[in-house]
Write a protein that holds these residues in place. Structure first.
Motif, PDB file in Angstrom:
ATOM      1  N   VAL A 109       0.887  -1.118  -0.029  1.00 33.45           N
ATOM      2  CA  VAL A 109      -0.022  -0.058  -0.120  1.00 33.45           C
ATOM      3  C   VAL A 109       0.890   1.400  -0.039  1.00 33.45           C
ATOM      4  CG1 VAL A 109      -1.653   1.271   1.479  1.00 33.45           C
ATOM      5  CG2 VAL A 109      -1.805  -1.080   1.126  1.00 33.45           C
ATOM      6  N   PHE A 110       0.337   2.382  -0.589  1.00 32.82           N
ATOM      7  CA  PHE A 110       1.231   3.584  -1.062  1.00 32.82           C
ATOM      8  C   PHE A 110       0.778   4.694  -0.283  1.00 32.82           C
ATOM      9  CE2 PHE A 110       2.535   0.176  -3.878  1.00 32.82           C
ATOM     10  CZ  PHE A 110       3.897   0.338  -4.049  1.00 32.82           C
ATOM     11  N   PRO A 111       0.747   4.927   0.930  1.00 33.98           N
ATOM     12  CA  PRO A 111      -0.048   6.193   1.585  1.00 33.98           C
ATOM     13  C   PRO A 111       0.625   7.423   1.225  1.00 33.98           C
ATOM     14  CG  PRO A 111       0.292   4.304   3.177  1.00 33.98           C
ATOM     15  CD  PRO A 111       1.309   4.093   1.825  1.00 33.98           C
ATOM     16  N   THR A 112       0.004   8.603   1.343  1.00 30.13           N
ATOM     17  CA  THR A 112       0.666   9.731   1.207  1.00 30.13           C
ATOM     18  C   THR A 112       0.452  10.525   2.708  1.00 30.13           C
ATOM     19  OG1 THR A 112      -1.274  11.093   0.456  1.00 30.13           O
ATOM     20  CG2 THR A 112       0.459  10.009  -1.076  1.00 30.13           C
ATOM     21  N   VAL A 113       1.433  11.357   2.977  1.00 28.04           N
ATOM     22  CA  VAL A 113       1.184  12.040   4.220  1.00 28.04           C
ATOM     23  C   VAL A 113       1.425  13.511   3.769  1.00 28.04           C
ATOM     24  CG1 VAL A 113       2.214  12.653   6.541  1.00 28.04           C
ATOM     25  CG2 VAL A 113       2.178  10.483   5.799  1.00 28.04           C
ATOM     26  N   ALA A 143      -7.548  -0.193   2.371  1.00 28.63           N
ATOM     27  CA  ALA A 143      -6.883   0.485   1.278  1.00 28.63           C
ATOM     28  C   ALA A 143      -6.603  -0.642   0.230  1.00 28.63           C
ATOM     29  CB  ALA A 143      -5.513   1.112   1.582  1.00 28.63           C
ATOM     30  N   ALA A 144      -6.350  -1.733   0.484  1.00 25.77           N
ATOM     31  CA  ALA A 144      -5.842  -2.769  -0.311  1.00 25.77           C
ATOM     32  C   ALA A 144      -7.109  -3.355  -1.043  1.00 25.77           C
ATOM     33  CB  ALA A 144      -5.153  -4.107   0.460  1.00 25.77           C
ATOM     34  N   ARG A 145      -8.413  -3.022  -0.496  1.00 27.06           N
ATOM     35  CA  ARG A 145      -9.357  -3.705  -0.897  1.00 27.06           C
ATOM     36  C   ARG A 145     -10.083  -2.467  -1.827  1.00 27.06           C
ATOM     37  NH1 ARG A 145     -12.561  -4.778   4.324  1.00 27.06           N
ATOM     38  NH2 ARG A 145     -14.271  -4.299   2.990  1.00 27.06           N
ATOM     39  N   GLY A 146      -9.427  -1.240  -2.109  1.00 29.69           N
ATOM     40  CA  GLY A 146      -9.688  -0.057  -2.918  1.00 29.69           C
ATOM     41  C   GLY A 146     -10.556   0.917  -2.405  1.00 29.69           C
ATOM     42  N   MET A 147     -10.480   0.663  -0.933  1.00 34.58           N
ATOM     43  CA  MET A 147     -11.332   2.006  -0.197  1.00 34.58           C
ATOM     44  C   MET A 147     -10.463   2.949  -0.084  1.00 34.58           C
ATOM     45  SD  MET A 147     -14.237   0.348   0.499  1.00 34.58           S
ATOM     46  CE  MET A 147     -15.078   0.959   1.854  1.00 34.58           C
ATOM     47  N   PHE A 148     -11.045   4.347   0.024  1.00 35.60           N
ATOM     48  CA  PHE A 148     -10.414   5.598   0.202  1.00 35.60           C
ATOM     49  C   PHE A 148     -10.418   5.797   1.943  1.00 35.60           C
ATOM     50  CE2 PHE A 148     -11.937   5.610  -3.993  1.00 35.60           C
ATOM     51  CZ  PHE A 148     -10.834   6.176  -4.726  1.00 35.60           C
ATOM     52  N   VAL A 149      -9.282   5.797   2.322  1.00 38.80           N
ATOM     53  CA  VAL A 149      -9.142   6.163   3.765  1.00 38.80           C
ATOM     54  C   VAL A 149      -8.329   7.596   3.996  1.00 38.80           C
ATOM     55  CG1 VAL A 149      -8.117   5.476   5.856  1.00 38.80           C
ATOM     56  CG2 VAL A 149      -8.838   3.694   4.547  1.00 38.80           C
TER      57      VAL A 149
END
Length: 229
Positions: A109-113, A143-149
């Motif tokens: 998963v590739f989050p942003t801060v 997030a891995a399931r395609g949801m937006f967090v």
């Protein structure tokens, strides 16, 4: 986490892929939480104050068993276990790579801060009070399931904070409804400091170049702490 009488809290918002395009939430009067990463921080710098060029210590806190690598120097660092404590510039967006997802071997998963403000600790003590950025196992799975967090980390308004003790290494968090703008809710409860975003783009083939690293802002590495569940 407390700094003197200041408490940091997190506002959580989760949207499914189908909801993301359908919802029309009320938005912050100056900034909408759904704006592109970097837009809010850039506008915040235009307001002036001791923000431009400031390096804010941040602790990226992940579940035990996962590994984190920062995007820097045009590529992702090799993900390592533990919680990285790093210095991030206010107004910039940073890309992370999180691996070791539970029940999802080989996936990442590739989050942003995005840092949109800073703390004001006593002089010389900034590294003792990093802003906690919590990425939970549930966040990673969603997030891995395609949801937006989206998580908005903010300094609680002492006049509105609940009269409860905050556990060490635990951040108070509340959940926004799908129709609410998380930045607006956080702004009403205190002073937003950072925005964590997960999901919404498949970066499984990303190399860390250009569009994925938002200009490759500098990362100042301080230490790593053990992850905790």
């Amino acid at each position: 986490m407390a700094i003197g009488s200041l408490h940091l809290a997190t506002l959580l918002c989760v949207l499914g892929t189908s909801l993301a395009g359908a919802q029309t939430p009320a938005t912050h009067p100056l900034h909408a939480g759904a704006m592109q990463p970097g837009a809010i921080g850039s506008q915040r710098l235009l307001r002036g104050g001791p923000l431009s060029g400031y390096t804010q210590p941040v602790e990226i806190r992940v579940p035990e068993g996962t590994e984190v690598g920062m995007a820097t120097g045009g590529h992702f660092q090799v993900p390592q276990p533990g919680n990285p404590v790093v210095g991030l510039r206010v107004g910039c967006v940073y890309r992370l790579k999180v691996t070791g997802l539970f029940d999802r071997p080989g996936e990442a998963v590739f989050p942003t801060v995005e840092l949109i403000d800073r703390l004001y600790p006593p002089p010389g003590t900034a590294q003792k009070f990093p802003v906690p950025i919590d990425i939970t196992a549930e966040d990673l799975e969603l997030a891995a399931r395609g949801m937006f967090v989206t998580r908005v980390i903010y300094v609680e308004d002492p006049n509105q904070a609940l009269p409860v003790d905050q556990e060490e290494n635990k951040t108070t968090w509340v959940e926004a409804r799908p129709e609410e703008d998380p930045l607006q809710v956080a702004d009403a409860a205190g002073r937003p400091i950072a925005i964590l975003r997960l999901g919404g783009r498949d970066l499984s083939q990303a190399t860390g170049q250009g569009f994925t690293t938002y200009g490759d802002p500098p990362v100042f590495e301080y230490q790593r702490k053990p992850s905790q569940d």
